[in-house]
Design an enzyme around this catalytic site. Structure first.
Site, mmCIF file in Angstrom:
data_model
loop_
_atom_site.group_PDB
_atom_site.id
_atom_site.type_symbol
_atom_site.label_atom_id
_atom_site.label_comp_id
_atom_site.label_asym_id
_atom_site.label_seq_id
_atom_site.Cartn_x
_atom_site.Cartn_y
_atom_site.Cartn_z
ATOM 1 N N ARG A 120 0.761 -1.369 0.043
ATOM 2 C CA ARG A 120 0.026 0.226 -0.030
ATOM 3 C C ARG A 120 0.811 1.290 -0.055
ATOM 4 O O ARG A 120 0.283 2.499 0.415
ATOM 5 C CB ARG A 120 -0.904 -0.145 1.309
ATOM 6 N N LYS A 142 2.532 11.337 -11.488
ATOM 7 C CA LYS A 142 1.770 10.636 -12.214
ATOM 8 C C LYS A 142 2.511 9.187 -12.373
ATOM 9 O O LYS A 142 3.556 9.361 -12.974
ATOM 10 C CB LYS A 142 1.232 11.193 -13.629
ATOM 11 N N GLU A 184 8.453 17.820 -25.044
ATOM 12 C CA GLU A 184 7.790 18.284 -23.748
ATOM 13 C C GLU A 184 8.325 19.497 -23.256
ATOM 14 O O GLU A 184 7.757 20.341 -22.440
ATOM 15 C CB GLU A 184 7.886 16.990 -22.749
ATOM 16 N N LYS A 226 6.709 22.912 -14.213
ATOM 17 C CA LYS A 226 5.774 21.758 -13.922
ATOM 18 C C LYS A 226 5.672 21.897 -12.351
ATOM 19 O O LYS A 226 4.659 21.544 -11.947
ATOM 20 C CB LYS A 226 6.518 20.395 -14.300
ATOM 21 N N GLU A 236 -4.958 17.290 -10.763
ATOM 22 C CA GLU A 236 -5.603 17.582 -12.110
ATOM 23 C C GLU A 236 -6.960 17.849 -12.230
ATOM 24 O O GLU A 236 -7.764 17.397 -12.935
ATOM 25 C CB GLU A 236 -5.180 16.480 -13.240
ATOM 26 N N ARG A 240 -3.595 21.586 -14.411
ATOM 27 C CA ARG A 240 -2.520 20.466 -14.638
ATOM 28 C C ARG A 240 -2.874 19.886 -15.881
ATOM 29 O O ARG A 240 -2.019 19.494 -16.640
ATOM 30 C CB ARG A 240 -2.527 19.444 -13.720
ATOM 31 N N ASN A 244 -1.187 18.622 -20.794
ATOM 32 C CA ASN A 244 -1.426 17.519 -21.934
ATOM 33 C C ASN A 244 -1.906 18.037 -23.263
ATOM 34 O O ASN A 244 -2.402 17.499 -23.932
ATOM 35 C CB ASN A 244 -2.701 16.825 -21.579
ATOM 36 N N HIS A 247 -1.612 15.986 -26.143
ATOM 37 C CA HIS A 247 -1.596 14.385 -25.643
ATOM 38 C C HIS A 247 -2.461 13.554 -26.206
ATOM 39 O O HIS A 247 -2.508 12.489 -26.230
ATOM 40 C CB HIS A 247 -1.256 14.576 -23.966
ATOM 41 N N HIS A 251 -1.997 10.462 -27.884
ATOM 42 C CA HIS A 251 -1.919 9.183 -27.149
ATOM 43 C C HIS A 251 -2.813 8.263 -28.361
ATOM 44 O O HIS A 251 -2.510 6.886 -28.306
ATOM 45 C CB HIS A 251 -2.652 9.112 -25.964
ATOM 46 N N HIS A 264 6.917 8.808 -27.306
ATOM 47 C CA HIS A 264 5.845 9.639 -26.854
ATOM 48 C C HIS A 264 5.947 11.193 -27.244
ATOM 49 O O HIS A 264 5.191 11.567 -27.440
ATOM 50 C CB HIS A 264 6.055 9.324 -25.338
HETATM 51 P P1 NAD Z 1 11.732 5.330 -22.337
HETATM 52 O O1 NAD Z 1 11.781 5.280 -20.965
HETATM 53 O O2 NAD Z 1 11.079 4.531 -23.115
HETATM 54 O O3 NAD Z 1 13.370 5.736 -22.480
HETATM 55 C C1 NAD Z 1 13.697 5.871 -24.053
HETATM 56 C C2 NAD Z 1 14.467 4.991 -24.523
HETATM 57 O O4 NAD Z 1 15.930 5.421 -24.048
HETATM 58 C C3 NAD Z 1 14.380 3.474 -23.871
HETATM 59 O O5 NAD Z 1 15.010 2.493 -24.769
HETATM 60 C C4 NAD Z 1 15.543 3.621 -22.385
HETATM 61 O O6 NAD Z 1 15.890 2.333 -22.460
HETATM 62 C C5 NAD Z 1 16.574 4.405 -23.165
HETATM 63 N N1 NAD Z 1 17.318 5.146 -22.276
HETATM 64 C C6 NAD Z 1 17.094 5.701 -20.924
HETATM 65 N N2 NAD Z 1 17.860 6.456 -20.381
HETATM 66 C C7 NAD Z 1 18.953 6.397 -21.548
HETATM 67 C C8 NAD Z 1 20.297 6.760 -21.329
HETATM 68 N N3 NAD Z 1 20.791 7.760 -20.383
HETATM 69 N N4 NAD Z 1 21.297 6.458 -22.112
HETATM 70 C C9 NAD Z 1 20.751 5.640 -23.334
HETATM 71 N N5 NAD Z 1 19.600 5.231 -23.205
HETATM 72 C C10 NAD Z 1 18.684 5.265 -22.314
HETATM 73 O O7 NAD Z 1 11.094 6.813 -22.664
HETATM 74 P P2 NAD Z 1 10.848 8.263 -22.058
HETATM 75 O O8 NAD Z 1 10.730 8.992 -23.189
HETATM 76 O O9 NAD Z 1 12.030 8.428 -21.084
HETATM 77 O O10 NAD Z 1 9.414 8.142 -21.431
HETATM 78 C C11 NAD Z 1 8.279 7.992 -22.233
HETATM 79 C C12 NAD Z 1 7.382 7.484 -20.960
HETATM 80 O O11 NAD Z 1 7.028 8.683 -20.077
HETATM 81 C C13 NAD Z 1 5.856 7.374 -21.802
HETATM 82 O O12 NAD Z 1 5.522 5.986 -21.300
HETATM 83 C C14 NAD Z 1 4.967 8.401 -21.349
HETATM 84 O O13 NAD Z 1 3.781 7.965 -21.146
HETATM 85 C C15 NAD Z 1 5.644 8.488 -20.001
HETATM 86 N N6 NAD Z 1 5.272 9.914 -19.437
HETATM 87 C C16 NAD Z 1 4.984 10.115 -18.300
HETATM 88 C C17 NAD Z 1 4.677 11.456 -17.749
HETATM 89 C C18 NAD Z 1 4.087 11.403 -16.185
HETATM 90 O O14 NAD Z 1 3.763 12.648 -15.986
HETATM 91 N N7 NAD Z 1 4.376 10.600 -15.384
HETATM 92 C C19 NAD Z 1 5.014 12.599 -18.524
HETATM 93 C C20 NAD Z 1 5.449 12.477 -19.909
HETATM 94 C C21 NAD Z 1 5.700 10.973 -20.252
HETATM 95 N N1 GLY Z 2 2.656 15.098 -18.155
HETATM 96 C C1 GLY Z 2 1.536 15.397 -17.719
HETATM 97 C C2 GLY Z 2 1.355 15.584 -16.141
HETATM 98 O O1 GLY Z 2 2.150 15.258 -15.481
HETATM 99 O O2 GLY Z 2 0.141 16.133 -15.662
#
Ligand code: NAD
Ligand code: GLY
Length: 362
Positions: A120, A142, A184, A226, A236, A240, A244, A247, A251, A264
């Site tokens: 939890r 998130k 972003e 942010k 949100e 917030r 998006n 997005h 998405h 993404h």
């Molecule tokens: P990712 O986590 O898939 O990383 C991208 C690629 O880079 C992967 O292959 C990873 O293994 C590689 N990688 C990571 N760090 C590295 C490094 N330092 N050197 C070499 N390779 C490296 O993608 P991302 O773009 O980081 O994140 C996208 C995800 O984030 C999506 O799932 C999206 O939905 C999510 N997201 C979440 C929020 C939130 O607020 N929680 C906001 C935006 C995006």
């Molecule tokens: N990436 C959108 C949020 O954090 O609200």
């Protein structure tokens, strides 16, 4: 090192940004409740970064458990999430063990969701290693996994104790991933920080060349934007949602094309162009404004044309969006460059027209 805080009363936490930070035990140790951590990473990031982090903590008497997941958006699912729980349970991790997410947004979102659920809720720390995760996903709490019917549909709001954004880790990031992160970054300029957008227009090539000072500035400014939004509207209920921009369209591209096909950030860039076209249809943006947005994405190396799917398919996927309220699609649009709003004024045929304006010609 530059630091800032996400102000959330007793859950306030720091974000540290700078070079050579990710394995600095003295940044992490004060945040541990017990000297035991589970580091969650993936098969790409772990071979480069995990040992140094684990060694630094072990030298201070911390017991380190590691979980290495397969790499990719397509693994942001229940099965892979369960692998984390399998290790946490097998290694007798307790509620006061800290989970450290070391990787990009996929690892951060999944690690955070695992931390929110395990017994939890266990403490967690974000060490984001992509530009996208340093400027966005590691901040704000998130956490989620994907469902075949929709992106990030299963998740929780769960804040970390600490975020460490080490700009040196970006040196190993593939070019395409760096560009995806810029989507972003540009978003903050478009939704609420015109001064930052102008800075980006003057400095985008420095970011593409990974100049540490420029990166640190852009990450700090993005995190400030942010952090301000999240402090004001953690769950949100209002502002917030502006984060998006692009997005809902994006998405739809990610889900429609299959998770991982489009990055993404790429989907967000093309989706933002659709939102810009719709904002122009509303009479809020001029065609020069739309062109200005396309230009900065182009220079960042991002797509300004969406995936080849019929507009009806986009709309079908977009109806699963989390901003849908009482069956009504709500979209983030631009009243002007630097000022986003959330609105339901656009009709489906206008949305369809905006999508069509950004589809490939053939
Ligand atoms: P990712 O986590 O898939 O990383 C991208 C690629 O880079 C992967 O292959 C990873 O293994 C590689 N990688 C990571 N760090 C590295 C490094 N330092 N050197 C070499 N390779 C490296 O993608 P991302 O773009 O980081 O994140 C996208 C995800 O984030 C999506 O799932 C999206 O939905 C999510 N997201 C979440 C929020 C939130 O607020 N929680 C906001 C935006 C995006
Ligand atoms: N990436 C959108 C949020 O954090 O609200």
């Amino acid at each position: 090192m530059q630091s800032l805080k996400v102000e959330l009363a007793e859950r306030t936490y720091p974000i540290h940004i700078g070079r050579g930070l990710y394995a600095k035990a003295d940044l992490i140790l004060p945040h541990l409740k017990r000297k035991k951590v589970a580091i969650v990473s993936n098969e790409t990031v772990a071979p480069i970064y995990l040992a140094q982090l684990a060694n630094a903590l072990e030298q201070h008497g911390v017991t380190v458990i590691t979980v290495t997941l397969p790499d990719g958006e397509c693994y942001k699912d229940w099965q892979t999430l369960n692998l984390i729980f399998d290790v946490l349970l097998a290694q007798r991790c307790e509620r006061n063990t800290t989970l450290i997410a070391l990787g990009g947004g996929v690892i951060g979102d999944m690690g955070g969701f695992a931390a929110a659920c395990y017994q939890r809720g266990m403490p967690f720390i974000q060490i984001p290693t992509t530009l996208l995760s340093q400027v966005d996903s590691s901040v704000g709490g998130k956490t989620a996994i994907n469902h075949p019917l929709g992106k990030n549909m299963i998740g929780a709001f769960y804040q970390p104790q600490l975020v460490i954004a080490d700009t040196d880790t970006l040196n190993t990031l593939p070019e395409r991933e760096l560009a995806a992160g810029l989507a972003e970054v540009i978003k903050y300029g478009l939704i609420r920080d015109i001064e930052f957008l102008v800075w980006l227009e003057g400095n985008i090539e420095r970011l593409k060349a990974r100049e540490p000072e420029a990166l640190a500035y852009a990450i700090h400014r993005s995190c400030l934007n942010k952090a301000n939004i999240v402090s004001a509207d953690e769950r949100e209920n209002g502002e917030r949602a502006l984060l998006n921009l692009g997005h809902t369209f994006g998405h739809a591209i990610e889900t429609g094309m299959g998770y991982g096909k489009w990055l993404h950030g790429e989907a967000v860039a093309a989706g933002t162009m659709m939102a810009a076209e719709l904002s122009a249809l509303m009479g809020w943006l001029s065609s020069e404004d739309v062109q200005r947005i396309a230009e900065i994405f182009n220079r960042a190396g991002l797509p300004v044309i969406g995936a080849a799917m019929p507009p009806e398919r986009y709309l079908e996927l977009m109806r699963h969006d989390k901003k849908v309220d009482d069956g009504q699609l709500r979209l983030v649009l631009l009243k002007s460059i630097g000022k986003a709003v959330i609105t339901d004024v656009a009709t489906e045929s206008q949305i369809s027209m905006a999508i069509t304006a950004r589809l490939p010609n053939d």
